[in-house]
Design an enzyme around this catalytic site. Structure first.
Site, PDB file in Angstrom:
ATOM      1  N   SER A 216       3.639   0.648  -7.637  1.00  0.00           N
ATOM      2  CA  SER A 216       3.316   0.753  -9.064  1.00  0.00           C
ATOM      3  C   SER A 216       3.355   2.206  -9.536  1.00  0.00           C
ATOM      4  CB  SER A 216       1.982   0.092  -9.392  1.00  0.00           C
ATOM      5  OG  SER A 216       0.947   0.662  -8.650  1.00  0.00           O
TER       6      SER A 216
ATOM      7  N   ASP B 197      -1.398   8.829  -5.809  1.00  0.00           N
ATOM      8  CA  ASP B 197      -0.111   8.137  -5.732  1.00  0.00           C
ATOM      9  C   ASP B 197       0.890   8.696  -6.738  1.00  0.00           C
ATOM     10  OD1 ASP B 197      -1.744   6.696  -4.110  1.00  0.00           O
ATOM     11  OD2 ASP B 197      -1.707   4.851  -5.302  1.00  0.00           O
TER      12      ASP B 197
ATOM     13  N   GLY C 194       0.814  -1.211   0.000  1.00  0.00           N
ATOM     14  CA  GLY C 194       0.000   0.000   0.000  1.00  0.00           C
ATOM     15  C   GLY C 194       0.846   1.259   0.000  1.00  0.00           C
TER      16      GLY C 194
HETATM   17  C1  GLA Z   1      -4.876   3.628  -4.097  1.00  0.00           C
HETATM   18  C2  GLA Z   1      -5.145   4.477  -5.328  1.00  0.00           C
HETATM   19  C3  GLA Z   1      -5.243   5.962  -4.977  1.00  0.00           C
HETATM   20  C4  GLA Z   1      -6.199   6.198  -3.825  1.00  0.00           C
HETATM   21  C5  GLA Z   1      -5.901   5.240  -2.677  1.00  0.00           C
HETATM   22  C6  GLA Z   1      -6.928   5.349  -1.574  1.00  0.00           C
HETATM   23  O1  GLA Z   1      -3.605   3.893  -3.575  1.00  0.00           O
HETATM   24  O2  GLA Z   1      -4.142   4.292  -6.283  1.00  0.00           O
HETATM   25  O3  GLA Z   1      -5.621   6.699  -6.101  1.00  0.00           O
HETATM   26  O4  GLA Z   1      -7.528   6.104  -4.244  1.00  0.00           O
HETATM   27  O5  GLA Z   1      -5.857   3.894  -3.100  1.00  0.00           O
HETATM   28  O6  GLA Z   1      -6.878   6.595  -0.982  1.00  0.00           O
END
Ligand code: GLA
Length: 384
Positions: free
Chosen positions: A127, A172, A123
């Site tokens: 990527s 991200d 998390g």
């Molecule tokens: C993933 C997605 C982001 C966001 C998060 C949750 O990391 O890539 O765009 O939505 O989940 O906040």
């Protein structure tokens, strides 16, 4: 791996590395503002010092030759081939190249070795780091750096949508491209405006606890969450002008459509509205140096993500409970969910007790070691 190792690997694969260039892009943490990005809300990420590194050498012709050093996988693929490679690690790079080409960058063939020191499936957006690393590099190598940084982030996001099938928001890739050492960033995902917030919480630190439950957004119910939000926004939009996302909706709007949407969609939307409010509350609290409030908001986010948004899991809820028992100031699941890490705001004097307890209790409950990752806020995508 250090920069010399990547050179050695490059040379054994492709030959001379003297003209190859080293690029890197980071993973990210997010203090608060989860699943708000695709709802037009606020997020509060920062880049970390771990990420993806790539050594890249432009070549004649139209072929990319890629070696993923951690996975020990290799691919050769023509950039003009309308179909991408099969393995995801190469599809990310191919997707970025195709999107750069669609933005008018004359991407040429290249040889590249890449590896990561950001844990996969934790998390922390490995990527997005991969996408941002190659987007930044291609802009530098083939585009005279004329693509602006927000567009580079959008190119990474489009790659997820079109080549991987994850309908992610922008957080991200934004964080990976724009990160700045020592700073978190508050991004308004509706307007694209953002601000750097120096992160120097005296007496506290951020620490991630990786549950080692591999989070996989590909094929996960991530897209379902997004669909729920869009259904509720569309329902509200039937009787209210100008509604594009849940960010444009008030608590009253949500109550008005409660009987028209499923209970599940209602709960998901309720989480999102609450989260948009929480990010703003956290910004106020940070301006006052009030970390206790920041921490309470983090716990509230976890509650919402676990009960209403249903993206947590037993292991992560357990980590959150232990944090609470140890008097950790704030703790919550971080990122897309379904595993990965918790992010914890810990007072310095509780740190040792917390990490010893959480490691012991987690092992005894699940028979698995959790991993402690001390957060250091680093720079965004760059030439090394
Ligand atoms: C993933 C997605 C982001 C966001 C998060 C949750 O990391 O890539 O765009 O939505 O989940 O906040």
């Amino acid at each position: 791996m250090n920069p010399n190792d990547i050179k050695t690997i490059f040379e054994s694969r492709f030959g001379d590395s003297a003209a190859a260039i080293h690029y890197a892009a980071p993973g990210r943490i997010n203090l608060i503002g989860e699943h708000t990005d695709y709802n037009g809300g606020f997020v509060f990420p920062g880049a970390v010092t771990q990420g993806i590194h790539a050594l890249i050498l432009p070549t004649e012709g139209r072929t990319m030759r890629l070696y993923a050093a951690d996975l020990d996988t290799y691919c050769e693929h023509n950039l003009d081939n309308a179909e991408g490679p099969k393995q995801n690690e190469f599809r990310y790079v191919y997707g970025v190249a195709r999107e750069m080409m669609a933005h008018g960058v004359e991407v040429k063939g290249f040889d590249a070795v890449f590896y990561g020191d950001v844990p996969l499936g934790a998390g922390m957006s490995s990527s997005a780091a991969l996408e941002s690393c190659f987007a930044f590099a291609m802009n530098d190598l083939f585009g005279n750096n004329r693509i602006d940084s927000m567009t580079l982030a959008k190119i990474g996001q489009a790659t997820e949508h079109k080549y991987i099938g994850v309908k992610c928001g922008i957080m991200d890739q934004f964080a990976s491209v724009h990160g700045k050492k020592g700073c978190l960033m508050r991004l308004d995902c509706r307007s694209g405006e953002f601000e750097y917030f120096p992160w120097n919480p005296e007496g506290y630190r951020l620490v991630l606890v990786n549950s080692c439950v591999k989070h996989e957004l590909v094929g996960s119910p991530y897209n379902d969450r997004r669909n729920s939000c869009e259904r509720v926004a569309a329902e509200i939009g039937k009787t209210k002008a100008g509604v594009e996302t849940l960010r444009d909706c008030t608590w009253d709007d949500l109550e008005r459509v409660r009987a028209k949407v499923s209970e599940e969609d209602y709960r998901r939307a309720r989480y999102v509205l609450g989260e948009v409010d929480r990010v703003l509350a956290v910004c106020d609290a940070l301006n006052r140096g009030d970390y206790e409030t920041v921490g309470q908001q983090m716990y509230a986010t976890h509650e919402g993500l676990s009960r209403d948004y249903e993206v947590s899991c037993e292991e992560i809820d357990f980590l959150n409970d232990i944090a609470k028992q140890c008097g950790v100031t704030g703790s919550r699941i971080m990122g897309g969910g379904f595993g990965g890490c918790t992010i914890n705001l810990v007072a310095d004097n509780r740190y040792n007790d917390f990490i010893t307890t959480v490691q012991r209790e987690y092992k005894s409950k699940f028979g698995v070691d959790c991993k402690i990752i001390d957060v250091e806020i680093g720079d965004g995508a760059r030439r090394v």
